[in-house]
Design a protein around this motif. Structure first.
Motif, short mmCIF file in Angstrom:
data_model
loop_
_atom_site.label_atom_id
_atom_site.label_comp_id
_atom_site.label_asym_id
_atom_site.label_seq_id
_atom_site.Cartn_x
_atom_site.Cartn_y
_atom_site.Cartn_z
N VAL A 64 -11.37 -3.21 1.35
CA VAL A 64 -9.97 -2.93 0.99
C VAL A 64 -9.65 -3.57 -0.36
CG1 VAL A 64 -7.57 -3.39 1.60
CG2 VAL A 64 -9.16 -2.62 3.35
N ALA B 296 -11.23 -1.49 -3.11
CA ALA B 296 -10.51 -0.24 -3.33
C ALA B 296 -9.19 -0.48 -4.05
CB ALA B 296 -10.26 0.46 -2.00
N MET B 297 -8.50 -1.54 -3.70
CA MET B 297 -7.22 -1.84 -4.35
C MET B 297 -7.43 -2.18 -5.82
SD MET B 297 -4.74 -3.80 -1.67
CE MET B 297 -3.34 -3.48 -2.75
N GLN C 155 -8.14 1.26 -7.48
CA GLN C 155 -7.15 2.33 -7.36
C GLN C 155 -5.75 1.93 -7.84
OE1 GLN C 155 -7.38 4.29 -3.46
NE2 GLN C 155 -9.54 3.73 -3.35
N VAL D 188 0.84 -1.21 0.00
CA VAL D 188 0.00 0.00 0.00
C VAL D 188 0.87 1.25 0.00
CG1 VAL D 188 -1.77 1.28 1.25
CG2 VAL D 188 -1.89 -1.21 1.14
N MET E 54 2.04 1.93 -3.38
CA MET E 54 0.96 2.50 -4.19
C MET E 54 0.79 3.99 -3.95
SD MET E 54 -2.15 -0.28 -3.86
CE MET E 54 -3.32 0.88 -4.60
N THR F 210 -3.83 1.41 6.64
CA THR F 210 -4.66 0.48 5.86
C THR F 210 -4.60 -0.92 6.45
OG1 THR F 210 -4.22 1.75 3.84
CG2 THR F 210 -5.07 -0.47 3.56
N ARG G 55 -7.30 9.23 2.86
CA ARG G 55 -6.18 8.58 2.19
C ARG G 55 -5.30 7.98 3.28
NH1 ARG G 55 -5.37 6.87 -3.06
NH2 ARG G 55 -3.15 6.70 -3.50
N LEU H 40 -3.98 4.34 0.11
CA LEU H 40 -5.27 3.86 -0.37
C LEU H 40 -6.37 4.73 0.21
CD1 LEU H 40 -6.11 1.37 -2.13
CD2 LEU H 40 -6.68 0.21 0.00
N THR H 41 -7.28 5.19 -0.65
CA THR H 41 -8.40 6.01 -0.18
C THR H 41 -9.56 5.11 0.20
OG1 THR H 41 -7.72 7.84 -1.62
CG2 THR H 41 -9.96 7.89 -0.78
#
Length: 492
Positions: free
Chosen positions: A363, A366-367, A370, A305, A308, A341, A335, A311-312
């Motif tokens: 999660v 979202a991953m 995003q 994460v 990345m 996360t 965020r 993660l929002t």
């Protein structure tokens, strides 16, 4: 009386004399400008079409070879672009082929060296020693900048190809590909509880991602770690050991990995007895054939994460961090960094296991949304490094391209979720027939035409409402929306 001659007339008259110093200086300046323009033109020609400067300056053999190589490279790039546009699956397969990657890496390195030599030769052909000092310094600086930019870009691209090749080699094996079952791939996603000696030993989270091999439409089947009293597939090692089902004081689904590690003799030849045992248990519960597994170190998950860029997520309630609690993730669309996360996904303080399972599904959603191709391209090295240290899988390298394409298709599809938890299922005495009916119904529903699919989004809904418990819409008695939904993003 002699005529009076103006000063300007005398100046023009004397300047027109061939040997006058002002005329010589003028001609020298003009010649210097011509030489500078020629040197600059040769540099630009080599930048736009390597070898063209050598062609116009008489080095025909070198020029022809370089131009042909350049045209071949441009033609290959255009061909790959056309193939990627018409048949993206071919491009994905090429990007996952270690032999192709090795050839590409070598080609980029050779191209960088060759282009650099041509730029240096173009600078030499520009006759820098006959330029004025300022012009010579300008050309040296400009040529150095161009050489650095061209060679640096190509060598960096070669480095990224090497990282991709090492990632494929390290992460994925050369095993035999597993065929889709009834048009679907079933991939077991396991979150391993972190800690010394626990890698792959304590399965903290278990989800089967059932993926349509054509559309990429995905259903997440969540299995609670505390499920017990379930059967194993006929003919399996564990069915022989537990003919009446996995039912004892410590016989929970997440204990299978530890049990198998203590009974390795039952899994002769297996390098991952804990995973094999877990797969047997999940196949016994669901009736699904598991094609592949992916094991994620939950503690190391934060590195992915972080790579990345965070993660929002829609945080619905205060989520405690730490055991004992040292901080909180405050409510709101936030965020989150990798550490936050991780705790959003695994915190159980002031919540229950099933609320946590719902958050974990959010999660995942979202991953999926995003982690875009742009993010992968710009942060590829960090993502690859994080993945090789926290993920273990038996997906063969030959299938990486296929699953990459399915993941991209899944981004435009609704992700469904079905979890075998209360109130639908009693985890201590599960109704196996009901579980399999729930699976069949979910798959049948997902395969029905659903219009244009879902719009691209962040993987959660800001507008969804409802009372929440432990960060998830719903309650233990009524069930959590993210555990049972035809469109996961709408209830996260």
């Amino acid at each position: 009386m002699a005529p009076v001659t103006s000063g300007s007339t005398r100046t023009r008259s004397t300047a027109s004399h061939p040997g006058h110093p002002d005329l010589a200086a003028y001609r020298a300046r003009e010649l210097g400008r011509v030489r500078f323009r020629r040197a600059l033109t040769l540099l630009v020609m080599t930048l736009l079409m390597p070898g063209s400067a050598q062609l116009v300056m008489g080095r025909k053999q070198v020029g022809r070879l370089a131009v042909r190589v350049w045209l071949a490279c441009v033609g290959s790039a255009l061909l790959l672009a056309a193939v990627g546009w018409l048949w993206p699956e071919v491009l994905f397969r090429l990007a996952a082929d270690t032999t192709v990657l090795a050839v590409l890496r070598t080609g980029l390195t050779v191209l960088a060296i060759g282009w650099t030599l041509l730029l240096i030769d173009a600078w030499r052909l520009g006759d820098p020693l006959r330029l004025r000092q300022k012009q010579r310094l300008a050309m040296v600086g400009l040529n150095g900048t161009v050489v650095f930019a061209v060679a640096g870009s190509l060598l960096f691209a070669s480095h990224l190809v090497a990282v991709q090749r090492d990632f494929i080699t390290t992460m994925f094996g050369d095993g035999v590909a597993s065929a889709a079952e009834h048009g679907r791939y079933n991939v077991l996603l396991i979150g391993g509880d972190a800690g010394d000696g626990r890698w792959g030993l304590r399965t903290d989270s278990m989800t089967v991602a059932s993926i349509d091999e054509e559309t990429g439409r995905t259903i997440l089947f969540g299995l609670p770690r505390n499920m017990t009293n379930f059967p194993f597939p006929e003919g399996s090692e564990l069915a022989a050991e537990f003919p009446d089902g996995y039912d004892c004081e410590t016989c929970t689904l997440n204990s299978l990995a530890t049990w198998a590690a203590d009974h390795r003799d039952l899994f002769k030849g297996s390098e991952t007895p804990g995973i094999d045992a877990t797969i047997e248990g999940i196949e016994g519960i669901t009736g699904l054939k598991i094609n592949y597994y992916t094991l994620v170190n939950m503690e190391g998950f934060k590195s992915l994460v972080t790579a990345m860029g965070g993660l929002t997520l829609n945080v619905r309630d205060r989520i405690p961090i730490g055991v004992p609690v040292v901080d909180y993730i405050e409510p709101g669309v936030r965020r989150l960094n990798g550490f936050q996360t991780l705790w959003f996904a695994r915190s159980r303080e002031s919540a229950d296991d099933y609320s946590r399972m719902a958050r974990q599904k959010c999660v995942m959603s979202a991953m999926l949304q995003q982690l875009s191709p742009q993010t992968v391209l710009t942060k590829f090295e960090a993502l690859a490094d994080a993945s090789t240290h926290l993920i273990e899988t038996d997906l063969p390298a030959s299938e990486v391209g296929e699953f990459t394409q399915l993941a991209l298709r899944a981004k435009s599809q609704k992700v469904g979720t079905v979890s075998f938890v209360p109130p639908a299922i009693n985890t201590s005495d599960p109704d196996i027939d009901k579980i399999r009916t729930m699976i069949d119904d979910a798959i049948t529903k997902s395969e029905q035409p659903s219009g244009s699919g879902r719009k691209k989004g962040p993987g959660f809904s800001k507008s969804s409402s409802g009372a929440s418990t432990g960060g998830s819409i719903g309650s233990l008695s009524s069930g959590y929306a993210a555990n049972q939904s035809a469109d996961l993003s709408k209830v996260c």
